[in-house]
Design an enzyme around this catalytic site. Structure first.
Site, PDB file in Angstrom:
ATOM      1  N   ARG A  99      60.790  29.712  81.729  1.00  0.00           N
ATOM      2  CA  ARG A  99      59.432  29.186  81.761  1.00  0.00           C
ATOM      3  C   ARG A  99      59.038  28.715  80.378  1.00  0.00           C
ATOM      4  O   ARG A  99      59.434  29.294  79.374  1.00  0.00           O
ATOM      5  CB  ARG A  99      58.458  30.267  82.222  1.00  0.00           C
ATOM      6  CG  ARG A  99      58.296  30.297  83.731  1.00  0.00           C
ATOM      7  CD  ARG A  99      57.273  31.310  84.171  1.00  0.00           C
ATOM      8  NE  ARG A  99      57.798  32.649  84.078  1.00  0.00           N
ATOM      9  CZ  ARG A  99      57.491  33.519  83.145  1.00  0.00           C
ATOM     10  NH1 ARG A  99      56.625  33.213  82.203  1.00  0.00           N
ATOM     11  NH2 ARG A  99      58.043  34.707  83.150  1.00  0.00           N
ATOM     12  N   ARG A 106      70.067  33.049  87.106  1.00  0.00           N
ATOM     13  CA  ARG A 106      69.333  33.524  88.281  1.00  0.00           C
ATOM     14  C   ARG A 106      70.119  33.315  89.564  1.00  0.00           C
ATOM     15  O   ARG A 106      71.011  32.473  89.624  1.00  0.00           O
ATOM     16  CB  ARG A 106      68.020  32.730  88.399  1.00  0.00           C
ATOM     17  CG  ARG A 106      67.071  32.899  87.222  1.00  0.00           C
ATOM     18  CD  ARG A 106      66.126  34.042  87.451  1.00  0.00           C
ATOM     19  NE  ARG A 106      65.284  34.343  86.302  1.00  0.00           N
ATOM     20  CZ  ARG A 106      64.207  35.120  86.383  1.00  0.00           C
ATOM     21  NH1 ARG A 106      63.841  35.638  87.530  1.00  0.00           N
ATOM     22  NH2 ARG A 106      63.509  35.397  85.308  1.00  0.00           N
ATOM     23  N   CYS A 136      62.075  42.915  83.553  1.00  0.00           N
ATOM     24  CA  CYS A 136      61.967  44.345  83.221  1.00  0.00           C
ATOM     25  C   CYS A 136      62.425  45.202  84.389  1.00  0.00           C
ATOM     26  O   CYS A 136      62.116  46.389  84.455  1.00  0.00           O
ATOM     27  CB  CYS A 136      60.533  44.719  82.854  1.00  0.00           C
ATOM     28  SG  CYS A 136      60.037  44.167  81.229  1.00  0.00           S
ATOM     29  N   TYR A 172      63.294  24.191  86.213  1.00  0.00           N
ATOM     30  CA  TYR A 172      63.435  25.649  86.190  1.00  0.00           C
ATOM     31  C   TYR A 172      62.397  26.332  87.094  1.00  0.00           C
ATOM     32  O   TYR A 172      61.212  25.962  87.094  1.00  0.00           O
ATOM     33  CB  TYR A 172      63.295  26.196  84.761  1.00  0.00           C
ATOM     34  CG  TYR A 172      63.271  27.702  84.784  1.00  0.00           C
ATOM     35  CD1 TYR A 172      64.446  28.423  85.010  1.00  0.00           C
ATOM     36  CD2 TYR A 172      62.076  28.401  84.684  1.00  0.00           C
ATOM     37  CE1 TYR A 172      64.414  29.800  85.106  1.00  0.00           C
ATOM     38  CE2 TYR A 172      62.039  29.786  84.786  1.00  0.00           C
ATOM     39  CZ  TYR A 172      63.216  30.481  85.000  1.00  0.00           C
ATOM     40  OH  TYR A 172      63.176  31.847  85.116  1.00  0.00           O
TER      41      TYR A 172
END
Ligand code: SAT
Ligand code: MN
Length: 634
Positions: A71, A415, A256, A203
């Site tokens: 991002r 990803r 996280c 993205y």
């Protein structure tokens, strides 16, 4: 039979064709045949590499532009007629600037390309909380990802027809993928052209507009007006041994471990007692006051866009099984000549030969050494799971010279995109139009300081809950540009996703007791404390369940606890540590209040952070004063 397309959809799409100069308009209906044609076209153009169907059925690997891997928070802006927030909660752009500086980037941006019209329903069919997006895009890669991440095509078109032609209008052009001209704009007050504009990136968070753009930034502005919440939260179901069900949500900054927590397997001891965990969502939750007096949550997404590195059968077996069912798009992972994928943390040993995320060729030349493009030599450290350059550094791309950043086979923010329905631990009620009643909400971040932010701490009041979520801090990760490792305050894990001023958002949260009789219990968690040699002192993953189990027992009044200035803590006897031996010093660091661990400095840093917002609600600043006072008196 296919669904009738509302004239508002067609009219608007043609207006966008006019602006972007696209070739042809291709309407996506979400049918398997059309999706397969889309994938085949991506293979043909070289954008997708088909993987070995025996290992990864109907799955593809793709590589982004090297600058387009995360991002772009600096280029993500909210457009309001008035600049009320002064760039504190979000970056601001005026409507005039949007039209003069950004709109030209869309002009003729699709010349010679087709324009896909992607109707995307965000949320289960038939839910009053679900919302429709129609995104136009020149990127078949983006369209293929949207087909997984949303209920694309007919469900969205039906929703639009049933809602008088109302939908969010998303304009997206990958254009030249020129990072210097990348923008992600949101228009909560509406705009004559579109409600979301994003350009020069393909993205996820920048280009899959149903995700952060609609489901967080725009949704939260609507949620505020309509009395509900749009949150950066996973949704999880826990069944206890008595058969009672608990639903929880949890907010963490990107990368996280939200996806891992969403699919957690409890340690054997708890599984044997009969605890069961199933998944409802891994990134976003929409929560609405329900007539039963609780907050009900739905997951607006249809898929998972998870971080690959570190994912394996030990850290997240459910995710690996989800992926093995196929229909996956991998982005920026390494690929092997036999059609397999690899990333750091997938297996202890890297493959002998592979292409990294930048498509450079790696070949094993010694027991622990690989050569990159026959120029750079790197050494694999199996213990650390990372690479070190041993020679040929001058051949590395500029960004890696002097190598703070290590050469990685897979990009740290690589990803996978995969349908939630493939997850073996998916809870059936994940598609309940009515959502599920939430009894527990967690906020977490990465705080490495030994003994400082506890493993788990339950709020003693709603005001304290809002305060604790406001001052959450986290060490930065690779999901956003910035210095990896710096601590930044990330209120509600929403810092990159705020659609309106933070103090108003906090007031909205503080007003919830007026409309919700049974609010969830709120707690903060921190799985990331380290010792003085930098080693994690908490094992994490499945063992995180021990904190959840304590919170559930606490809610039922049957868990030992200590009250402290930083919330209600388990103390060294609170957690069920069966099957997990740890030095008492570590357990104390995790479960008790340790003023000497750096609390005075932490309290000062929080105070400085809150002072940046002159109109913070008093309930929040009062909590800060209470904490500072309590620390000073120790
Ligand atoms: O970067 S994305 O917003 O696409 C994914 C995430 O950070 O949760
Ligand atoms: Mn996220």
């Amino acid at each position: 039979m296919s669904v009738k397309i509302h004239p508002r959809v067609t009219d608007w799409a043609h207006q966008m064709k006019g602006i972007t100069g696209a070739n042809k308009v291709i309407m996506l209906d979400g049918s398997p045949a059309q999706r397969s044609r889309l994938n085949q076209a991506l293979v043909k153009s070289g954008a997708f590499q088909a993987l070995d169907p025996a290992k990864w059925p109907n799955s593809y690997a793709s590589r982004s532009a090297p600058t387009d891997t995360a991002r772009a928070e600096d280029k993500t802006l909210m457009v309001y007629s008035e600049n009320r927030d002064n760039n504190r909660s979000f970056k601001y752009m005026s409507p005039d600037a949007a039209h003069s500086d950004v709109l030209p980037l869309f002009k003729n941006a699709m010349n010679g390309r087709d324009m896909f019209v992607v109707p995307a329903l965000m949320g289960p069919e038939g839910s009053s909380l679900s919302r429709a997006l129609v995104q136009v895009t020149d990127s078949p890669y983006v369209a293929a990802n949207m087909a997984i991440m949303s209920r694309m095509g007919d469900p969205a078109l039906r929703h639009i027809n049933e809602n008088n032609g109302v939908f969010t209008r998303g304009l997206h052009a990958s254009a030249d993928l020129d990072y210097s001209k990348l923008y992600v704009l949101h228009f909560p007050e509406g705009d004559p052209i579109a409600d979301i504009w994003s350009v020069n990136s393909a993205y996820g968070g920048n280009a899959l507009q149903g995700k952060k753009c609609l489901a967080l930034r725009l949704a939260m502005t609507q949620a505020r007006a309509e009395g509900w919440l749009a949150e950066h939260m996973l949704i999880l179901k826990i069944k206890d041994p008595s058969g009672k069900t608990h639903y929880l949500t949890a907010a963490f900054p990107s990368a996280c471990g939200k996806t891992n927590l969403a699919m957690l397997n409890p340690p054997t001891h708890f599984a044997q007692q009969g605890w069961e965990i199933t998944t409802l969502g891994d990134d976003i939750a929409w929560l609405k006051p329900h007539s039963d007096g609780t907050l009900h949550a739905i997951n607006p997404e249809n898929g998972m866009f998870g971080v690959a590195p570190g994912t394996n059968d030990q850290t997240n077996g459910n995710m690996m099984d989800t992926l093995r069912r196929g229909n996956v798009i991998f982005t920026n992972v390494a690929t092997t000549p036999d059609g397999d994928v690899w990333w750091e943390g997938l297996t202890p040993r890297p493959p002998k030969q592979f292409h990294d995320w930048r498509n450079r060729e790696w070949e094993q030349i010694g027991s622990n050494t690989w050569a990159i493009d026959r120029q750079v030599k790197v050494e694999w450290n199996e213990g650390r799971g990372s690479w070190k350059v041993t020679s040929g550094e001058e051949f590395l791309p500029d960004a890696l010279q002097g190598a703070k950043e290590l050469p990685n086979a897979a990009h740290p923010n690589s990803r996978f995109t995969v349908a939630a329905s493939q997850c073996p631990s998916l809870a059936q009620e994940w598609e309940n139009p009515d959502g599920v009643p939430i009894s527990l909400t967690l906020f977490g971040g990465r705080r490495p300081e030994f003994g400082l932010i506890p493993l788990v701490s339950a709020a003693q009041s709603w005001e304290q809950a809002v305060y604790m979520a406001t001052v959450m801090g986290s060490a930065m990760t690779a999901a956003a540009f910035g210095a990896v490792g710096d601590i930044r305050r990330d209120a509600f894990a929403q810092l990159p996703f705020m659609g309106y001023p933070l103090p108003d958002y906090l007031r909205h949260w503080l007003s919830m007791p007026q409309s919700v009789r049974h609010l969830p219990q709120v707690a903060t968690v921190n799985w990331f404390q380290r010792d003085d040699e930098g080693r994690f002192i908490w094992h994490g993953y499945g063992d995180n369940f021990r904190a959840l189990e304590w919170l559930i027992r606490l809610g039922e009044g049957s868990a030992p606890y200590l009250d402290s200035p930083v919330g209600r803590l388990p103390g060294i006897n609170g957690l069920d540590m069966t099957g997990y031996n740890m030095p008492e010093k570590h357990l104390a660091a995790l479960t008790t209040f340790n003023p000497e661990a750096g609390w005075p400095a932490e309290a000062d840093s929080r105070a400085r952070h809150l002072a940046k917002y002159p109109d913070m609600p008093e309930a929040v600043t009062n909590e800060q004063k209470k904490l500072a006072g309590a620390i000073n008196s120790f």
